[in-house]
Design a protein around this motif. Sequence first.
Motif, PDB file in Angstrom:
ATOM      1  N   TYR A   1      -0.239  -1.050  -6.571  1.00  0.00           N
ATOM      2  CA  TYR A   1      -1.359  -1.934  -6.758  1.00  0.00           C
ATOM      3  C   TYR A   1      -1.748   0.054  -7.722  1.00  0.00           C
ATOM      4  CZ  TYR A   1      -1.580  -4.105  -2.208  1.00  0.00           C
ATOM      5  OH  TYR A   1      -1.561  -5.299  -1.943  1.00  0.00           O
TER       6      TYR A   1
ATOM      7  N   LEU B   1      -8.307  -6.194   0.392  1.00  0.00           N
ATOM      8  CA  LEU B   1      -7.050  -6.895   0.488  1.00  0.00           C
ATOM      9  C   LEU B   1      -7.400  -7.408   1.525  1.00  0.00           C
ATOM     10  CD1 LEU B   1      -4.632  -3.944   0.369  1.00  0.00           C
ATOM     11  CD2 LEU B   1      -4.977  -5.439  -1.559  1.00  0.00           C
TER      12      LEU B   1
ATOM     13  N   CYS C   1       1.185  -0.594   0.105  1.00  0.00           N
ATOM     14  CA  CYS C   1      -0.127  -0.062   0.249  1.00  0.00           C
ATOM     15  C   CYS C   1       1.002   1.393   0.068  1.00  0.00           C
ATOM     16  CB  CYS C   1      -0.882   0.112   1.269  1.00  0.00           C
ATOM     17  SG  CYS C   1      -2.228  -1.223   0.885  1.00  0.00           S
TER      18      CYS C   1
ATOM     19  N   LEU D   1     -10.028  -0.003  -2.303  1.00  0.00           N
ATOM     20  CA  LEU D   1      -9.523  -1.183  -2.332  1.00  0.00           C
ATOM     21  C   LEU D   1      -9.421  -2.526  -1.380  1.00  0.00           C
ATOM     22  CD1 LEU D   1      -7.065  -2.337  -4.254  1.00  0.00           C
ATOM     23  CD2 LEU D   1      -5.401  -1.385  -2.818  1.00  0.00           C
TER      24      LEU D   1
ATOM     25  N   SER E   1       3.043   1.762  -3.100  1.00  0.00           N
ATOM     26  CA  SER E   1       2.567   1.990  -4.254  1.00  0.00           C
ATOM     27  C   SER E   1       1.670   3.293  -4.162  1.00  0.00           C
ATOM     28  CB  SER E   1       0.709   0.948  -4.625  1.00  0.00           C
ATOM     29  OG  SER E   1       1.376  -0.118  -4.935  1.00  0.00           O
TER      30      SER E   1
END
Length: 421
Positions: free
Chosen positions: A143, A133, A55, A131, A58
């Motif tokens: 991502y 996960l 995370c 998102l 990205s």
Amino acid sequence: MLTISESRISPRHTIALVMAGGRGRRLMELTDYYSKPGLDFGGKYRIIDFTLSNCVNSGFRRIMVLTQYNSHKLLEHLQFGWTFLPDKLNEFVHVLPAQQSFDKNAWYSGTADAVYQNLSSIQSANPKNVLILAGDHIYRMDYKAFLQDHLDHEADMSIACLEVARDGAREFGIAQVDADDRIIDFVEKPDDPPAIPGKPDRAFASMGIYMFKAESLYRALIRDAEDPNSGHDFGKDVIPKLVQESRVFAHRFESSCIPNPGHPDPYWRDVGTVDSYWEANMDLTNVLPALNLYDESWPITTHQMQLPPAKFVHAGEMRNGVALSSLVSGACVISGAHVHHSLLSSRVFVHSHARLDGVMVLPDCDIGRHARLRRCILGRDCRIPEGLVVGEDPEEDARRFRRTAGGVTLVTQRMLSHMEP
């Protein structure tokens, strides 16, 4: 469709939800006191660190972590290791524990229910995309590429998919796609997995990684919550319905995974069994492991205690402190022992004449003199008595400890305490 300039800043308009409430029963006694995402990995990390690092690396820095089972140690880890994101820039890792409330007096009843129970927190952040996960897998993924694919398809939902052999796909949720990677059917653990177009021996397995247009997610969750016959699970309930009425696409993991030199296949591991947990950790001891932890361009962040260096002592004719093809963490002492193809977490003491081969040792273990350990996992705080032998006699191992079908022996201090003198 969003313009290029808009898509570049879109990670700031996305909330990342990390599902970290699972127990992981197939890991047996390893999860008696820790949830699966909070388990140790690679000597110094926790499993959840890989998802959280993906995370941050990205650019998705508005993160909410949903916890439930045995969450205390995981919460400590998140507090000490993941509070560095600046609130002034609207970046954060917020923890959302399962809790009883005025209108809900039950714990999460499924993955979709877990998100639904936190819908007000998600909506208050006003995201354009959400998102979702899993917090219990080991992989490295950008991502941003996933989000770009989602935007390019103008999708209501996108599912990250990994190519797997059809004959090994029965344990996954499988996406059936058309020539444009639009999902036309989604089935959980099918007996006859549908093939990828043009690849009759391969199937698309869901990685448990989802990108939603926020409004599409809200509608799907509210409808699912109102359905008394639903199990409130994304894979079994929400996704199959969305596929029939919305734009749902498969995202090919190979287009967003972070490559590992010498290993062309995308790396993703569900370390959900004792065997797979041991295998993934043992792979790190290879010269060129499939997972590159030394890639400074994609660092894995964790809470790191201030510990002294590892120490190797005694260099005599009959007693040498040696570790070969192994990972040795901080504050470990190899005192006249021989360690081979093993991984030692922090604060492990291996006494003289002990021999370790293919052993994963979790933190704070003490291994007595003349112990011989092979192909096993030592749980936290184990005190291995002098002369103990593990990994040479399958029947004896199965009688005293947990021995898997793959021939790995799990040893915990509780098992050691119940051994016959």
